[in-house]
Design a protein around this motif. Structure first.
Motif, PDB file in Angstrom:
ATOM      1  N   VAL A 135      10.251  -7.911  -3.962  1.00 31.75           N
ATOM      2  CA  VAL A 135      10.862  -7.236  -2.824  1.00 31.75           C
ATOM      3  C   VAL A 135       9.903  -7.298  -1.645  1.00 31.75           C
ATOM      4  O   VAL A 135       8.758  -6.848  -1.742  1.00 31.75           O
ATOM      5  N   ILE A 136      10.365  -7.872  -0.544  1.00 33.82           N
ATOM      6  CA  ILE A 136       9.534  -7.935   0.663  1.00 33.82           C
ATOM      7  C   ILE A 136       9.991  -6.810   1.577  1.00 33.82           C
ATOM      8  O   ILE A 136      11.126  -6.801   2.057  1.00 33.82           O
ATOM      9  N   THR A 137       9.118  -5.847   1.801  1.00 35.29           N
ATOM     10  CA  THR A 137       9.520  -4.625   2.506  1.00 35.29           C
ATOM     11  C   THR A 137       9.261  -4.668   4.002  1.00 35.29           C
ATOM     12  O   THR A 137       9.799  -3.839   4.740  1.00 35.29           O
ATOM     13  N   GLY A 138       8.415  -5.589   4.433  1.00 36.67           N
ATOM     14  CA  GLY A 138       8.016  -5.562   5.834  1.00 36.67           C
ATOM     15  C   GLY A 138       7.098  -4.403   6.152  1.00 36.67           C
ATOM     16  O   GLY A 138       6.665  -4.220   7.294  1.00 36.67           O
ATOM     17  N   GLY A 139       6.797  -3.597   5.155  1.00 35.15           N
ATOM     18  CA  GLY A 139       5.833  -2.512   5.339  1.00 35.15           C
ATOM     19  C   GLY A 139       6.429  -1.196   5.837  1.00 35.15           C
ATOM     20  O   GLY A 139       5.738  -0.178   5.858  1.00 35.15           O
ATOM     21  N   SER A 140       7.698  -1.172   6.204  1.00 32.94           N
ATOM     22  CA  SER A 140       8.246   0.085   6.722  1.00 32.94           C
ATOM     23  C   SER A 140       8.397   1.101   5.594  1.00 32.94           C
ATOM     24  O   SER A 140       8.681   0.731   4.444  1.00 32.94           O
ATOM     25  N   ILE A 143       6.057  -6.039  -2.123  1.00 31.78           N
ATOM     26  CA  ILE A 143       4.935  -6.403  -1.256  1.00 31.78           C
ATOM     27  C   ILE A 143       5.382  -6.304   0.197  1.00 31.78           C
ATOM     28  O   ILE A 143       6.573  -6.426   0.482  1.00 31.78           O
ATOM     29  N   PRO A 144       4.447  -6.046   1.119  1.00 31.09           N
ATOM     30  CA  PRO A 144       4.859  -5.919   2.526  1.00 31.09           C
ATOM     31  C   PRO A 144       5.253  -7.271   3.122  1.00 31.09           C
ATOM     32  O   PRO A 144       6.211  -7.365   3.889  1.00 31.09           O
ATOM     33  N   ASP A 145       4.519  -8.315   2.761  1.00 28.93           N
ATOM     34  CA  ASP A 145       4.800  -9.646   3.318  1.00 28.93           C
ATOM     35  C   ASP A 145       4.143 -10.686   2.419  1.00 28.93           C
ATOM     36  O   ASP A 145       3.606 -10.340   1.367  1.00 28.93           O
ATOM     37  N   LEU A 146       4.193 -11.944   2.850  1.00 34.10           N
ATOM     38  CA  LEU A 146       3.648 -13.004   1.994  1.00 34.10           C
ATOM     39  C   LEU A 146       2.304 -13.525   2.494  1.00 34.10           C
ATOM     40  O   LEU A 146       1.895 -14.645   2.200  1.00 34.10           O
ATOM     41  N   MET A 147       1.623 -12.671   3.254  1.00 30.46           N
ATOM     42  CA  MET A 147       0.339 -13.087   3.811  1.00 30.46           C
ATOM     43  C   MET A 147      -0.751 -13.017   2.730  1.00 30.46           C
ATOM     44  O   MET A 147      -0.638 -12.280   1.759  1.00 30.46           O
ATOM     45  N   ARG A 191       0.873 -16.091  -3.270  1.00 30.89           N
ATOM     46  CA  ARG A 191       1.057 -16.574  -4.652  1.00 30.89           C
ATOM     47  C   ARG A 191       2.497 -16.411  -5.125  1.00 30.89           C
ATOM     48  O   ARG A 191       2.963 -17.140  -5.995  1.00 30.89           O
ATOM     49  N   TYR A 192       3.215 -15.447  -4.544  1.00 38.49           N
ATOM     50  CA  TYR A 192       4.616 -15.276  -4.950  1.00 38.49           C
ATOM     51  C   TYR A 192       5.471 -16.483  -4.580  1.00 38.49           C
ATOM     52  O   TYR A 192       6.529 -16.700  -5.147  1.00 38.49           O
ATOM     53  N   LEU A 193       5.016 -17.219  -3.571  1.00 35.72           N
ATOM     54  CA  LEU A 193       5.789 -18.381  -3.132  1.00 35.72           C
ATOM     55  C   LEU A 193       5.759 -19.506  -4.155  1.00 35.72           C
ATOM     56  O   LEU A 193       6.697 -20.291  -4.234  1.00 35.72           O
ATOM     57  N   VAL A 194       4.669 -19.603  -4.904  1.00 27.51           N
ATOM     58  CA  VAL A 194       4.501 -20.794  -5.736  1.00 27.51           C
ATOM     59  C   VAL A 194       4.803 -20.564  -7.206  1.00 27.51           C
ATOM     60  O   VAL A 194       4.805 -21.502  -7.990  1.00 27.51           O
ATOM     61  N   THR A 195       5.024 -19.336  -7.622  1.00 31.05           N
ATOM     62  CA  THR A 195       5.425 -19.124  -9.013  1.00 31.05           C
ATOM     63  C   THR A 195       6.866 -18.615  -9.038  1.00 31.05           C
ATOM     64  O   THR A 195       7.510 -18.502  -8.005  1.00 31.05           O
TER      65      THR A 195
END
Lengths: 447, 447
Positions: free
Chosen positions: A288-293, A317-321, A326-330
């Motif tokens: 889940v990407i929350t954007g931090g809000s 997680i807030p973002d993929l920075m 690592r979430y992008l590649v698995t």
């Protein structure tokens, strides 16, 4: 399918291969015991995959190794099972002449890298023999040189896609030691001998017999000699490589009990079973990407509680920075939460990053946009970026094998109402991830 | 799953049983050759279904006969397969004590009418023996009298749900003639004998042997005498009823090659395969209710063309009056077309009629509301009855096992645009019918 409880199985993907991802289900029997560090063979091993079958028993015109599910042919799943094993050098796929072009397309499209295609013979043994000889020649079809001659050759079926590294290791080691090794399974049915008139003669004592399955392993010398020595009748009517090794090389194969996942896709129903195993493996985790809000984080936490009951693991997680890249590649599916207003540019960035990471080559990947609306307005059009824009985005992503869906969620101050809505989001998102329906791509669903 | 071409199979439901409907898939091997008029046995036949297994091999805690898909336990599908055969009198289900209540619930919920429940023994043979003795007693558990003692007893497994009338007929006739008969299948794998050290001893010549499967049939006298005569050791360790008939009655069973659909649900993957067979059988036909308007009829015709490619048969009718009421009692899914404005009262009437016809007892039934909007307005809220009202209607219907979904379609004067939209409606409706997702019930989708 409702089956409780389902044992959660570990995500069995190889973190060392980000450029070529591909979750692979571990056995139905449970967790794999493999430990790659300890269990690496230190001699050359190659594979022969006879794939010349006609698929009569599936009731389909397409040979079953070329039937597709989730947009990919069965044989590509089997190749993937071998390609991800680091100590396997070359996979020789033996196909009928008329399927050579199709096979070449499959290799290119799914970026298989260890495969050589060899023309099949008129029977299974002739095809396997062609594959073995090709490994010995050290040359490919165009005369280019290839890897060294293998110490051990593993022979498998193109239609048994779920073979695991662990078991391949056992076969390879036993083959090196004994000259030959083969997978066996307990007999599922009683075996009976029939009279010539079709009556029961006698039944066999089940405990003394086993079903011979694949994979089998041989030292190159044993399998090569067996095919050099065997007769035309063996080539024509024989089915059992272990038998040739015994008869022509005096090699008694070591028999190793394999897991039920070694089963052979034989009928149309087996394709559905294989699809469900892959779908389950692809649906164990979402990010889940929350954007931090704060609101999105609260939603993510509520979802984590709700999907726990639905047998899915959720990370928020807030973002993929940074480290989160690592979430992008698995093997993760994505749930992108946005609050009041358009989120399309962020989603476009996510899609671009996923494409750059080569994430949707082997399987369609699911990205769900959850839009949390804090306004009291009930009209849908006000809540989210124009539906048409999302439909367009989803159509474009679908061409790249990424399935985008939207879910609209209305913020509520009523606790009961809010909990029900969150549960609906959990149900809808897990259903979308599990079912991976291409017809519903681009739809906006209401939680 | 993409498999082309798929042979369309005839809808194998029994028109004589409107109060207890239930499509049943004909074999994967092709169309059934049954002709009920010619092939009715004229002697009493009953069935014993041992269902005491523990389901270890599925990797699930629930015994596999009690695992569910599409909201129903596997054993109920098997019972249905026998109940729909008019010449079968009684089905004795033998279950472990701890599952008696569950079994009673299943019988009530799915309105099974020919079933008697008998307590199981500690082994398979003891359970079957209990079932056979119960048939002989002519009394049920509560001491009530039941049907006459059968001439032939068919023994089957609770986990082989796809047995067909045609094949049961062959087994019953052969059993009556020979005293015993059993289903066989070709061996899928080579059978090998192993040495005590785990090496290959020899492989069997495949052509001489067969796998013994279920169903099997016996005259009551033969199976009864076999169990009267057999030893404690047979009860404890034996598996093959045909063997007992041979050993204790001198009866050589007639062996009959069965279709691949006789396969046994053994592993978790087999449940997925069974679910996919049922889903496919439930998704062959849909009935478009046009209300008679010209626009809706045009849409129905366009859909008929579009779904032809998707392997579904569509009938279009104006309403369910008169002769068309037949659609209510046989296996059709429904697509209800409405033009500009609310259609909820008509849909409510349809749902009430379906419930009165007992249509959703055995399987969830799909009703899709297609709303054709002729206005140019793009806002969704103006196009159809309040989404919330449809959601409520769908939630209520779901409790009665009817899955309602909505699809919004914008009329267009641009031919290309219109054809694309119709194709989308066809794709979405056929996906909804095929996938039968409970999580997506009540959603409004955009074509």
């Amino acid at each position: 399918m409702e089956m409780n409880p389902i044992n959660k199985q570990s995500d069995d993907c190889d973190p060392d291969r980000p450029a070529h991802p591909g979750v692979f289900p571990s056995g139905e029997a449970g967790k794999s015991e493999r430990n790659p560090a300890e269990r690496r063979v230190d001699f050359p091993v190659s594979v022969v995959l006879p794939a010349g079958g006609t698929g009569e028993r599936t009731g389909l015109q397409t040979p079953k190794q070329f039937c597709s599910f989730l947009g990919r042919q069965l044989i590509s799943y089997t190749i993937q099972a071998f390609e991800r094993v680091s100590w396997i050098q070359t996979i020789v796929v033996v196909v009928a002449k008329e399927n050579t072009d199709l096979m070449t397309d499959i290799i290119q499209r799914f970026q298989h890298r260890k495969v050589r295609v060899v023309p099949g013979g008129s029977t299974r043994h002739r095809s396997i023999c062609n594959g073995v000889l090709a490994l010995g020649s050290g040359q490919d079809e165009e005369g280019g040189s290839t890897a060294e001659r293998p110490k051990v050759v593993i022979i498998h079926d193109a239609v048994r896609p779920f073979v695991e590294e662990d078991f391949l290791y056992k076969i390879a080691m036993a083959a090196k030691e004994q000259g030959a090794a083969g997978a066996i399974r307990p007999l599922v049915s009683t075996v009976i001998a029939t009279t010539s008139e079709g009556y029961l003669d006698h039944s066999l004592e089940r405990a003394k017999y086993r079903a011979s399955e694949m994979p089998q392993g041989f030292t190159y010398d044993v399998i090569h000699q067996a095919y050099q020595s065997c007769t035309e009748s063996d080539f024509e009517f024989g089915t059992e490589c272990l038998h040739l090794a015994l008869q022509y090389c005096g090699t008694n194969a070591k028999l190793i009990e394999g897991p039920p996942t070694l089963w052979k896709v034989t009928y149309k129903r087996d394709l559905a079973a294989a699809e469900s195993i892959i779908k389950e493996a692809l649906s164990r985790t979402a990010c889940v990407i929350t954007g931090g809000s704060a609101q999105a984080v609260t939603l993510a936490e509520a979802l984590q509680k709700a999907v726990g009951a639905l047998e899915m693991e959720l990370d928020a997680i807030p973002d993929l920075m940074g480290d989160n890249a690592r979430y992008l590649v698995t093997e993760w599916n994505f749930i992108h939460v946005s609050i009041s207003g358009s989120c399309l540019s962020e989603v476009e960035a996510l899609l671009t990053a996923l494409e750059a990471a080569n994430r949707a080559i082997l399987h369609p990947l699911v990205v769900i946009l959850v839009h949390l609306s804090t306004s009291d307005e009930l009209s849908i059009s006000g809540r989210m970026a124009e539906p048409a824009a999302i439909t367009d985005l989803a159509s474009a992503a679908k061409l790249r094998n990424i399935f985008v869906y939207g879910v609209l969620l209305q913020q509520s101050k009523d606790t009961d109402c809010w909990e029900r809505s969150v549960l609906r989001v959990a149900e809808i998102t897990s259903a979308l991830i599990r079912e991976r329906s291409s017809a519903l791509v681009g739809q906006l669903l209401q939680a």
